[in-house]
Design an enzyme around this catalytic site. Structure first.
Site, short mmCIF file in Angstrom:
data_model
loop_
_atom_site.label_atom_id
_atom_site.label_comp_id
_atom_site.label_asym_id
_atom_site.label_seq_id
_atom_site.Cartn_x
_atom_site.Cartn_y
_atom_site.Cartn_z
N TYR A 80 0.85 -1.20 0.00
CA TYR A 80 0.00 0.00 0.00
C TYR A 80 0.89 1.25 0.00
O TYR A 80 1.61 1.52 0.96
CB TYR A 80 -0.94 0.04 1.22
CG TYR A 80 -1.87 -1.16 1.36
CD1 TYR A 80 -2.18 -1.98 0.28
CD2 TYR A 80 -2.48 -1.45 2.58
CE1 TYR A 80 -3.04 -3.07 0.41
CE2 TYR A 80 -3.33 -2.53 2.72
CZ TYR A 80 -3.60 -3.33 1.64
OH TYR A 80 -4.46 -4.40 1.78
N HIS A 100 0.18 -11.75 1.43
CA HIS A 100 -0.88 -10.91 0.86
C HIS A 100 -1.81 -11.66 -0.11
O HIS A 100 -3.00 -11.40 -0.18
CB HIS A 100 -0.26 -9.70 0.14
CG HIS A 100 -1.16 -8.52 0.05
ND1 HIS A 100 -0.74 -7.23 0.18
CD2 HIS A 100 -2.50 -8.41 -0.17
CE1 HIS A 100 -1.76 -6.40 0.04
NE2 HIS A 100 -2.84 -7.10 -0.17
N SER A 141 -12.98 -5.12 2.60
CA SER A 141 -14.08 -4.46 1.89
C SER A 141 -15.42 -4.83 2.53
O SER A 141 -16.37 -5.20 1.82
CB SER A 141 -14.08 -4.82 0.40
OG SER A 141 -12.82 -4.54 -0.18
N PRO A 142 -15.56 -4.73 3.84
CA PRO A 142 -16.80 -5.18 4.49
C PRO A 142 -17.99 -4.29 4.16
O PRO A 142 -19.13 -4.70 4.34
CB PRO A 142 -16.46 -5.07 5.99
CG PRO A 142 -15.43 -4.01 6.07
CD PRO A 142 -14.61 -4.15 4.81
N LEU A 143 -17.70 -3.08 3.65
CA LEU A 143 -18.80 -2.18 3.26
C LEU A 143 -18.98 -2.16 1.75
O LEU A 143 -19.56 -1.23 1.19
CB LEU A 143 -18.51 -0.76 3.78
CG LEU A 143 -18.34 -0.69 5.30
CD1 LEU A 143 -17.74 0.63 5.72
CD2 LEU A 143 -19.67 -0.92 5.98
N GLY A 144 -18.45 -3.20 1.09
CA GLY A 144 -18.57 -3.25 -0.38
C GLY A 144 -17.95 -2.01 -0.99
O GLY A 144 -18.44 -1.50 -1.99
N LEU A 203 -22.91 -0.79 -1.18
CA LEU A 203 -23.56 -2.09 -1.02
C LEU A 203 -24.83 -2.09 -1.87
O LEU A 203 -25.93 -1.86 -1.36
CB LEU A 203 -23.87 -2.36 0.45
CG LEU A 203 -22.65 -2.66 1.33
CD1 LEU A 203 -23.02 -2.69 2.80
CD2 LEU A 203 -22.01 -4.00 0.93
N1 LIG Z 1 -6.00 -8.37 1.56
C1 LIG Z 1 -6.39 -7.77 0.48
O1 LIG Z 1 -6.12 -8.22 -0.64
C2 LIG Z 1 -7.21 -6.50 0.61
C3 LIG Z 1 -7.86 -5.97 -0.51
C4 LIG Z 1 -8.63 -4.81 -0.33
C5 LIG Z 1 -8.73 -4.22 0.94
N2 LIG Z 1 -8.06 -4.76 2.00
C6 LIG Z 1 -8.15 -4.16 3.37
O2 LIG Z 1 -9.50 -3.86 3.70
C7 LIG Z 1 -9.64 -2.46 4.01
C8 LIG Z 1 -11.00 -1.94 3.62
O3 LIG Z 1 -11.30 -2.24 2.29
P1 LIG Z 1 -11.98 -1.28 1.22
O4 LIG Z 1 -11.49 0.12 1.28
O5 LIG Z 1 -11.84 -2.02 -0.06
O6 LIG Z 1 -13.52 -1.34 1.55
P2 LIG Z 1 -14.61 -0.82 2.60
O7 LIG Z 1 -14.08 -0.59 3.95
O8 LIG Z 1 -15.72 -1.78 2.39
O9 LIG Z 1 -15.06 0.57 1.95
C9 LIG Z 1 -14.39 1.78 2.09
C10 LIG Z 1 -15.32 2.85 1.53
O10 LIG Z 1 -16.48 2.91 2.36
C11 LIG Z 1 -16.64 4.22 2.89
N3 LIG Z 1 -17.10 4.10 4.29
C12 LIG Z 1 -16.38 3.72 5.37
N4 LIG Z 1 -17.15 3.72 6.48
C13 LIG Z 1 -18.40 4.11 6.09
C14 LIG Z 1 -19.61 4.31 6.77
N5 LIG Z 1 -19.73 4.12 8.09
N6 LIG Z 1 -20.69 4.72 6.05
C15 LIG Z 1 -20.60 4.92 4.71
N7 LIG Z 1 -19.46 4.74 4.00
C16 LIG Z 1 -18.37 4.34 4.68
C17 LIG Z 1 -15.26 4.86 2.80
O11 LIG Z 1 -15.40 6.25 2.66
P3 LIG Z 1 -14.35 7.30 3.33
O12 LIG Z 1 -12.99 6.76 3.10
O13 LIG Z 1 -14.65 8.56 2.64
O14 LIG Z 1 -14.66 7.37 4.80
C18 LIG Z 1 -14.69 4.22 1.54
O15 LIG Z 1 -15.17 4.88 0.39
C19 LIG Z 1 -8.45 -1.82 3.28
O16 LIG Z 1 -8.08 -0.56 3.79
C20 LIG Z 1 -7.36 -2.88 3.48
O17 LIG Z 1 -6.77 -2.76 4.75
C21 LIG Z 1 -7.32 -5.90 1.85
#
Ligand SMILES: NC(=O)c1ccc[n+]([C@@H]2O[C@H](COP(=O)([O-])OP(=O)(O)OC[C@H]3O[C@@H](n4cnc5c(N)ncnc54)[C@H](OP(=O)(O)O)[C@@H]3O)[C@@H](O)[C@H]2O)c1
Length: 378
Positions: free
Chosen positions: A58, A117, A198-201, A205
């Protein structure tokens, strides 16, 4: 905040963790953005989210440096996970060097959870296990986890690595429920944490209107937001921890407060039943892979195999993994009408490169004739 044990260890981690993607990079460094993320993580930690998840990939290591600043003076209160890139680090000595790099950037003497990873089917398991065993015996790594591993790969690691694998980090949310097929039951049986990324899609969602209506009614019942309910549902499942990414302070607060209520098992069952999005099969020639920022995206299989843009994992490596596991994570698409009125799809721009990798992996593995499994949003 609720806490669960990490795998079968005694280490307690918050069921909502903090992700560390989207931090920019050294080349595109934005000081205001960096400071805001550090402040956000710090607030999140103070609100009980003690688990933080950067990676050497990252921002090319920048995320670990920023996390280092967020945990300064409170290291012992935080469970620090990170990940190494097994594509660039494919020998024992390279993995040991990668771990040293992470320790230095995090300015810590140990990593609580060190994760592979993604699987790299092109390298043998022995050097990976040797390096991880040494890191654990030297006290530089407390526990080892994997990410994006199939059940077969996870089993193989378990067999080869006597200290045991404590977690598998996979995409899991209301619209991608594929871990429920194999990963979740296996991990629950073996006491391995499922770290849901990506728990919030990714903030979108998009369920069908009936499921959306159900969720909205339940969110109102509990006086929580739709996204808080989505997190509460996820972490109500045994062994599941959600890793959210939030830059917005209100989101950080909402995520930290998403588990401070008891949810009725009947309501969980309703969500389980109705939020089951359909995987569709889309012909490859209906998908546009034009990049939102004009970057080259490869025009042929040959170019994708050469991988001049250095996509990680490479399309070739992902194609091998695809064939080996005989199942594919759905590609995420957005539907649109072109000027001729044809119904077409483009790659979801939030994680554009992730979708591009899946696209080329599929085409390398199966050619252009076979439709690709997809989750399509309007
Ligand atoms: N192992 C892997 O291959 C892998 C791949 C992808 C991700 N990850 C990990 O998973 C983490 C999260 O994944 P992600 O960013 O893909 O997905 P996510 O947490 O599902 O979604 C993030 C998005 O949701 C928004 N959000 C967060 N909280 C919210 C809420 N309470 N209400 C409404 N919208 C909200 C954020 O906006 P704002 O930022 O504007 O608050 C951002 O646009 C990453 O940071 C990383 O650590 C791991």
């Amino acid at each position: 905040m609720l806490y669960k044990n990490l795998g079968s260890t005694n280490l307690k981690i918050s069921v909502i963790g903090q992700g560390a993607t989207h931090v920019g990079s050294y080349a595109w460094y934005d000081d205001d953005k960096a400071k805001e993320r550090i402040r956000g993580w710090r607030i999140g930690i103070e609100m009980g989210m003690n688990f933080i998840d950067p990676a050497d990939l990252y921002g090319g290591g920048l995320s670990e440096e920023l996390v280092c600043q967020a945990i300064k003076g409170i290291r012992e209160k935080v469970v620090v996970a990170t990940k190494f890139n097994p594509q660039g680090n494919d020998t024992s000595s390279a993995i040991l060097a990668a771990a040293e790099g992470s320790l230095r950037r995090l300015d810590t003497d140990h990593i609580d959870l060190y994760q592979i990873h993604f699987p790299n089917p092109l390298i043998p398991i022995e050097p990976v296990v040797a390096a991880l065993t040494q890191l654990v015996s030297d006290g530089k790594v407390r526990y080892v986890g994997v990410s994006n591993f199939s059940i077969d790969d996870l089993r193989e690691m378990q067999n080869f690595f006597p200290p045991g694998i404590v977690s598998n980090q996979v995409e899991y949310n209301l619209i991608d429920r594929s871990p429920e097929n194999e990963t979740l039951p296996y991990c629950q049986q073996k006491s391995i944490s499922v770290l849901a990324y990506s728990p919030l899609g990714q903030g979108k969602l998009s369920l069908d209107s009936y499921a959306l209506q159900c969720l909205k009614v339940l969110a109102e019942k509990y006086q929580k937001s739709f996204f808080q309910l989505a997190l509460r549902w996820l972490v109500s499942k045994s062994q599941v921890i959600a890793i959210t990414k939030a830059a917005n302070m209100q989101h950080i607060k909402e995520n930290a407060e998403s588990t401070d209520f008891v949810i009725d098992p009947d309501d969980l069952a309703i969500i389980d039943k109705f939020a089951m999005p359909e995987v569709v099969y889309i012909p490859i020639d209906r998908i546009s892979i034009n990049s939102p920022d004009g970057r080259p995206t490869y025009a042929s299989i040959e170019e994708a195999l050469k991988n001049a843009a250095d996509l990680i994992p490479s399309p070739e490596l992902l194609a091998q993994d695809l064939v080996k596991r005989k199942s594919a994570k759905p590609i995420q698409l957005i539907s649109y009408n072109d000027p001729q009125g044809r119904y077409l799809y483009k790659l979801d721009p939030y994680d554009f490169l992730g979708q591009l990798r899946k696209y080329w992996a599929w085409v390398i593995a199966y050619g252009r004739e076979k439709p690709i499994p997809a989750l399509a949003k309007e």
